[in-house]
Design a protein around this motif. Structure first.
Motif, PDB file in Angstrom:
ATOM      1  N   LYS A  60       0.814  -1.211   0.000  1.00 51.67           N
ATOM      2  CA  LYS A  60       0.000   0.000   0.000  1.00 51.67           C
ATOM      3  C   LYS A  60       0.851   1.266   0.000  1.00 51.67           C
ATOM      4  CE  LYS A  60      -3.941  -0.086   0.584  1.00 51.67           C
ATOM      5  NZ  LYS A  60      -5.094  -0.130  -0.349  1.00 51.67           N
ATOM      6  N   HIS A  76       3.479  -0.417   4.600  1.00 47.64           N
ATOM      7  CA  HIS A  76       2.066  -0.694   4.856  1.00 47.64           C
ATOM      8  C   HIS A  76       1.637  -1.746   3.838  1.00 47.64           C
ATOM      9  CE1 HIS A  76       1.439   2.640   7.703  1.00 47.64           C
ATOM     10  NE2 HIS A  76       2.371   3.238   6.981  1.00 47.64           N
ATOM     11  N   ASP A  78      -0.906  -5.197   2.655  1.00 49.22           N
ATOM     12  CA  ASP A  78      -2.125  -6.002   2.765  1.00 49.22           C
ATOM     13  C   ASP A  78      -1.739  -7.456   2.526  1.00 49.22           C
ATOM     14  OD1 ASP A  78      -3.683  -3.831   3.275  1.00 49.22           O
ATOM     15  OD2 ASP A  78      -4.602  -3.728   1.283  1.00 49.22           O
ATOM     16  N   ASN A 108      -4.016  -6.133   7.576  1.00 53.13           N
ATOM     17  CA  ASN A 108      -3.377  -4.861   7.223  1.00 53.13           C
ATOM     18  C   ASN A 108      -2.222  -4.667   8.188  1.00 53.13           C
ATOM     19  OD1 ASN A 108      -6.735  -3.936   7.204  1.00 53.13           O
ATOM     20  ND2 ASN A 108      -5.593  -4.226   5.318  1.00 53.13           N
ATOM     21  N   CYS A 109      -1.007  -4.632   7.669  1.00 50.29           N
ATOM     22  CA  CYS A 109       0.184  -4.625   8.516  1.00 50.29           C
ATOM     23  C   CYS A 109       1.027  -3.374   8.301  1.00 50.29           C
ATOM     24  CB  CYS A 109       1.058  -5.852   8.239  1.00 50.29           C
ATOM     25  SG  CYS A 109       0.252  -7.434   8.588  1.00 50.29           S
ATOM     26  N   THR A 110       1.530  -2.846   9.394  1.00 54.33           N
ATOM     27  CA  THR A 110       2.544  -1.805   9.360  1.00 54.33           C
ATOM     28  C   THR A 110       3.840  -2.434   9.859  1.00 54.33           C
ATOM     29  OG1 THR A 110       0.949  -0.051   9.732  1.00 54.33           O
ATOM     30  CG2 THR A 110       3.251   0.446  10.228  1.00 54.33           C
ATOM     31  N   CYS A 127      -0.260  -5.809  13.012  1.00 54.39           N
ATOM     32  CA  CYS A 127      -1.237  -6.189  11.991  1.00 54.39           C
ATOM     33  C   CYS A 127      -2.659  -6.188  12.550  1.00 54.39           C
ATOM     34  CB  CYS A 127      -0.926  -7.575  11.435  1.00 54.39           C
ATOM     35  SG  CYS A 127       0.685  -7.717  10.606  1.00 54.39           S
ATOM     36  N   GLU A 132     -12.502 -10.424   5.460  1.00 57.45           N
ATOM     37  CA  GLU A 132     -12.563  -9.479   4.338  1.00 57.45           C
ATOM     38  C   GLU A 132     -13.947  -8.866   4.220  1.00 57.45           C
ATOM     39  OE1 GLU A 132     -11.649  -9.275  -0.478  1.00 57.45           O
ATOM     40  OE2 GLU A 132     -11.314 -11.127   0.631  1.00 57.45           O
ATOM     41  N   HIS A 343     -10.545  -0.417   8.416  1.00 63.00           N
ATOM     42  CA  HIS A 343      -9.755  -0.126   7.233  1.00 63.00           C
ATOM     43  C   HIS A 343      -8.614   0.775   7.643  1.00 63.00           C
ATOM     44  CE1 HIS A 343     -12.959  -1.830   4.769  1.00 63.00           C
ATOM     45  NE2 HIS A 343     -13.799  -1.147   5.533  1.00 63.00           N
ATOM     46  N   PRO A 345      -4.162   1.410   7.916  1.00 58.64           N
ATOM     47  CA  PRO A 345      -3.062   0.784   8.615  1.00 58.64           C
ATOM     48  C   PRO A 345      -3.196   0.928  10.108  1.00 58.64           C
ATOM     49  CG  PRO A 345      -2.383   2.907   7.728  1.00 58.64           C
ATOM     50  CD  PRO A 345      -3.758   2.641   7.221  1.00 58.64           C
TER      51      PRO A 345
END
Length: 423
Positions: A60, A76, A78, A108-110, A127, A132, A343, A345
């Motif tokens: 992302k 960032h 997915d 969703n991971c940083t 994360c 979904e 939704h 990060p």
């Protein structure tokens, strides 16, 4: 069955012998994104010891800051949950992901990465693991599709208990196997059979030889590297009981023979959880059918795994990421599924309050009808922990109990978990 088990074992050995893919070096330049993302997903899967492996879906955003002797990179990403359990020897990049109608799970991971003197490391990541599509969204797309059920649902655990029992009776294994972990449970409603459950779970080899007579509680699993494991799928309906069970066995990582007089070492499984038996239900003994009579079913094992957007200390409040809550109790109608979805990060904030879970109405079942009648609330004896101190040290308390989260790195200290309400 024996020939099939041998074939599966040989295939697993081939997978184990495959060389791990070579990772490209991460450079401190504008072309760093792909190599950095690949390294990040490798590191996440390396430390993800429960649930399913994940694959990269999309990069992302990336941000690079030059520092002395290298740089720091913030990613960032997915990720998509695959169909390969963490015990599978198959490399995650070769694993199939789930279709949305199979109740796909995303993360969703940083990720924070440090590159120094040409060497890249991943000191931390965070994360948000979630479904979904929420149940409400799925009910619009596919009213008859099943839903994900909590991993510690008593009725689902009863179905899995019967499957483990059946596998022990019909297999040619040398040792008794017990439940190690519930991977996922899909449930739905059939007008002719009532509730149905499609389960995925892991069983692990124990010290108890087949044919012995011993209390199930005494059957400790072999050490993780010396035990064979199996990934199993089963189907069960309330009307007809267990329909099928199929297990794929993997060889032990350590096959070194014990020396003369050497005893099998003893190890503890941190995620092997037992659901307390209600009063009046004695613990059954384990014995092979050939010893006379059928094998009593093993006791259920409860695995609650919290997940949600944890935080690292250092910055502002958490994002608006909302977990998906479920709860189900034995004997009641289809489980309620209140879901929110988030939704964006995750944040590295450490002092913010837990995320706000937003509920939605229950999904539709076959034929567009609502849940079956006669649903009842849980009694004290049926009450189960909404989460356990397990894969994430109880840190992700406000999370979807139907999922296995990606735990943050570094792992936080355990939270103080309230006691079960006693009858």
């Amino acid at each position: 069955m024996k020939a099939l088990n041998v074939l599966v074992l040989l295939a697993s050995v081939v997978l184990l012998c495959r060389a791990s893919p070579v990772l490209e070096p991460v450079m401190c330049n504008e072309d760093h994104s792909a190599a950095a993302a690949r390294l990040a997903v490798h590191d996440i899967n390396k430390h993800h010891k429960h649930g399913y492996k994940f694959r990269l879906s999309e990069i992302k955003e990336t941000k690079m800051d030059k520092v002395e002797e290298g740089c720091t990179i913030e990613l960032h990403l997915d990720l998509l949950e695959t169909k390969c359990h963490s015990i599978s020897p198959k490399h995650f990049e070769d694993c199939e992901t789930r279709h949305v109608t199979e109740r796909a799970v995303i993360a969703n991971c940083t990720v924070m990465m440090a590159v120094k003197d040409g060497n890249a490391t991943v000191p931390r990541y965070d994360c948000d693991t979630r479904q979904e599509k929420t149940n409400r969204e799925m009910s619009r797309m596919c009213p008859d599709c099943p839903v994900l059920t909590p991993l510690n649902s008593p009725e689902a655990l009863t179905a899995i208990e019967k499957a483990v029992h059946e596998e022990n009776i019909n297999s040619t294994n040398e040792h008794f196997y017990v439940l190690q972990e519930v991977g996922r449970v899909m449930s739905g409603w059939m007008s002719s059979q009532g509730m149905y459950y499609s389960s995925e779970f892991v069983i692990v080899e124990t010290h108890c030889p087949m044919g012995s007579r011993i209390a199930i509680q005494a059957c400790d699993p072999l050490c993780p590297d010396r035990a064979r494991h199996a990934f199993c799928r089963s189907s069960y309906t309330r009307g007809s009981g267990l329909q099928s069970v199929d297990c794929e066995y993997y060889p032990a990582l350590n096959t070194t023979a014990l020396g003369p007089g050497e005893k099998e070492p003893r190890c503890q499984y941190p995620h092997l959880m037992h659901l307390p038996r209600p009063a009046g239900h004695p613990s059954p003994a384990v014995h092979h059918p050939s010893a006379g009579g059928g094998r009593p079913p093993p006791p259920p094992h409860a695995h609650g795994h919290g997940q949600g957007p944890p935080s690292f200390p250092g910055s502002g409040p958490p994002p608006h990421a909302h977990g998906h809550g479920h709860s189900s109790f034995a004997g009641s109608g289809p489980p309620p599924h209140a879901h929110g979805h988030g939704h964006g990060p995750p944040s590295f904030a450490g002092s913010a309050p837990p995320p706000h879970a937003h509920g939605h109405g229950p999904p539709s079942f076959a034929g567009g009808q609502g849940p079956p009648p006669h649903a009842k609330g849980p009694t004290n004896r049926e009450r189960v922990l909404p989460f356990f101190i397990g894969p994430c040290n109880g840190f992700l308390a406000y999370s979807d109990p139907a999922l296995h989260p990606i735990c943050p790195k570094p792992l936080p200290e355990p939270r103080n978990i309230p006691e079960l309400e006693r009858p």
